[in-house]
Motif scaffolding. Sequence first.
Motif, PDB file in Angstrom:
ATOM      1  N   ASN A 187     -81.116 -72.628   1.064  1.00 53.34           N
ATOM      2  CA  ASN A 187     -82.359 -72.316   2.074  1.00 53.34           C
ATOM      3  C   ASN A 187     -82.243 -70.760   2.077  1.00 53.34           C
ATOM      4  N   VAL A 188     -81.289 -69.916   2.404  1.00 57.93           N
ATOM      5  CA  VAL A 188     -81.570 -68.565   3.169  1.00 57.93           C
ATOM      6  C   VAL A 188     -81.125 -67.334   1.707  1.00 57.93           C
ATOM      7  N   GLY A 219     -83.045 -70.143   9.526  1.00 57.21           N
ATOM      8  CA  GLY A 219     -82.735 -70.280   7.886  1.00 57.21           C
ATOM      9  C   GLY A 219     -83.962 -68.890   7.148  1.00 57.21           C
ATOM     10  N   PRO A 220     -85.083 -68.782   8.188  1.00 58.25           N
ATOM     11  CA  PRO A 220     -86.053 -67.709   7.389  1.00 58.25           C
ATOM     12  C   PRO A 220     -85.938 -66.660   7.403  1.00 58.25           C
ATOM     13  N   ASN A 221     -84.819 -66.242   9.026  1.00 56.42           N
ATOM     14  CA  ASN A 221     -84.300 -64.803   8.871  1.00 56.42           C
ATOM     15  C   ASN A 221     -82.919 -64.816   7.571  1.00 56.42           C
ATOM     16  N   ALA A 222     -82.592 -65.636   7.160  1.00 57.88           N
ATOM     17  CA  ALA A 222     -81.708 -65.181   6.097  1.00 57.88           C
ATOM     18  C   ALA A 222     -80.821 -64.643   6.121  1.00 57.88           C
ATOM     19  N   MET A 223     -80.007 -64.662   7.207  1.00 56.74           N
ATOM     20  CA  MET A 223     -79.087 -63.404   8.094  1.00 56.74           C
ATOM     21  C   MET A 223     -78.095 -64.132   7.111  1.00 56.74           C
ATOM     22  N   GLY A 224     -76.851 -62.726   6.928  1.00 54.48           N
ATOM     23  CA  GLY A 224     -76.112 -63.302   6.042  1.00 54.48           C
ATOM     24  C   GLY A 224     -74.682 -64.305   6.027  1.00 54.48           C
TER      25      GLY A 224
END
Lengths: 308, 527
Positions: free
Chosen positions: A47-48, B119-124
């Motif tokens: 999802n990321v 999730g939506p922050n899309a952190m590594g």
Amino acid sequence: MWRYVLRRLLQAIPVFIGTTLLIYAMVFALPGDPIQALAGDKPVPENVLAVLRDRYNLNDPLLVQYAKYMWGLFQGDLGENYTGQSVSEMLSGRWAVTAQLAVTAWVFELVLGVLLGIWAGLRRGRFADTLVLSGTTLVIAVPVFVLGYAAQLLFGLHWQIFPTAGTDDGWPMSYLLPGMVLGSLGLSYVARLTRTSLSENLRADYVRTANAKGLSRARVVGRHALRNSLIPVVTYLGVDFGNMMAGAVVTEGIFNLPGIGGQVFESIQLKEGPVVVGAVTLLVLIFLLVNLVVDLLYGVLDPRIRYE
Amino acid sequence: MNVAGLAAVALAASLGLSACGGDDAKASDGTFTVGHSEPDHLMPANTTGSYAFDVITELFDNLMDLTKDGKAVPLAAESVTSDDQKVWTIKVKAGQKFHNGEPVTAQSFADAWNNAAYGPNAMGANDYFSYIKGYEDLNPEDENAKPKADKLSGIEVVDQDTLKVTLNDPFSQFPLLLTYPAYAPMPKAGLKDPKAFDDHPIGNGPYMMDGNWERNKQVKLVAFPGYTGARKPKNKGVTWKSYSSADTAYTDLRAGRIDVLQTIPSAKVPEAKRLLGDRFLARKMSTTDYLGLPVFDKRFANPDLRKAISMAIDRQGVNKAVYNGSYFPADSLIPSIIPGHRANACGELCTYDPAKARQLFDKAGGFSGTLELYFSNAQPTYAQWMRIVANSLRDNLGIKDIQFRQVPASDYFSLLGDRKEKGPYRQNWEADYPSPQNYLENMWGSAGNRMGWKSTEFDDLIAKANKTSDQQQANALYNQAEDVAIREMPMIPLWTWAGEGGRSKRVDNVTITPFSTGLIATEVTVK
């Protein structure tokens, strides 16, 4: 002449659109998923990855991606790379470095190249001529990275004349050595071109006439022979600007200069479309501009050339 | 002519001037410089790269810290305790401050972790929070679904200094996980403007930023005057300089323009040993190379065949030929710097024995078809050692038809993730935290392994160890699981990397650990 300039500038528009699309398509065609590549070997949840692909429009087909990119461009937005850095910020920081490097290299190859060419051209077949010819052959034969590392070890490490790498010492100190390495190939061609066309022109009828009129040697060579001889040199200098950008990738790497060349190289490896397109498009535009200036210079050097 | 002449004079003059400008009499200001590669991010939760860790671990104090031999000890925490290894009570040390003066509280950690796990922050480093209860609500399976929550239900701020963390399953290695850089705290300012925070992280560690991150150039850190923790710096600051070429960084070390370099290019190592003398710093690393076998492919289903491949590889020979003999041939699935490593756990299965290998190979019924070897182009050495391995398999096992599949680095992991490989592949692992669990569960566990290998015995032993509070007992259980994986050999350990660095004459007391802590910058003394 202004009509000519305008026409040339208008021609740049289709070239601009064509190159951006072409480069965008080429980066698009590179294998691999740039988002997955960012993550490397460590686990990143699906999802990321999906959020990131969506953020950078990577799920769209090529033409939609390109259209979105161009739309951003018209609003003055060059986009972001895949770690969220703005491309315009990245490039503006790096332009200064490459511009300083390129100007240093250009001045070096122009000044020293023409001087060596005149020296050899006036002494055709004698020691000076042989020295310039063999010296430039050597430089042309040696790859630029060998030259770069050798110069770095000798002038930077052993004699400590120049800094080994980095931009800490500012212009000109940090840029002299890399500039000379980058300009060395061009210098060789400039010297050889100047030498050949000067020594040919010196045997031309109009030079004999000038001599016969009783003009001084300096005036004959400087005003008449050399001016004509510089036309191929100027042509070469314009074209060489493109070569220089290719050489800059290597030179910037060796001397740790954070410039455009290194950026393009890194971004191609990371498949960062927006960065590659932004940087290369600017390069193309500058290349077009430089060559326009070169074409206009012909008229200054040779009054017989007219533009319409 | 005249203009050219003038320019020539100017150029000559500047050349002449520069000849006497070559001074490197840097006045000692108590700071030192380290050469490394450009980090990707400086926000702790947004990176899993060791170059970023170099800087982040100096800017932030995590709850737990690692000793030089890889044990977890409290740093920003007073204590981290649990009765059942599932619910953890964390007491944060009182009186700590961020670089901007904001106090460090339990909330600072809760905020940072929620931000990282959303999730939506899309952190590594998002995945490193999947141990905590409620993670699924922040990261739905279906990639188009909206997350149900933006805070981890497993994190509860009890009072200003107390944090209660509930995990999905008992996990005895949680204190070690807390040493991972992504678990750093964040001040309010960072949550408000994450972009600015990435350029100028505000931490609670012994150093603070001196100006913003100068991308592709350097990150300057100075000692933080308000620091109250256990890592008080013995110098005034450290500058991390970015290099795009490792060769250039090494040249700058020789020229005295940087003080510490953690990685000298392997081709320059013999020269560096000679030139640097006792300033040459060799160390073991945690990164270990493996040869994974696609067990889901029938041809690799027989354990005897996999063992035969392992015994046919001359690890020491490759080490000598490719790595100047400086790497460490594997004798276990876990590298020796990890507490819980047993010398020679792999025994004869990791020992070069062509005759025995051939015997096992024939017993397994041999191998039919083309043997394809997969590796990426990230390092030129991968192709070198794969070629040697291929020759070994050809000579010792008689596999005639061997093909190389060199894949672009950007494509490699998606290829393995999709199980598109048709033969043995190169894989490596760098420890996130020094626990056998970090290697075993991530690479052999049935939930996530790439080989398609399934063993309930292995999974049960790992789960049991994850429930065991005593680290020694836990390690004993991990070792039992390791024995299962060795017996079946779905992935063959090859060798552990060596790190070769150096320092200048200006600095001393340079220690580089094989863990995320890396260079212990605070201990470096400057002349």
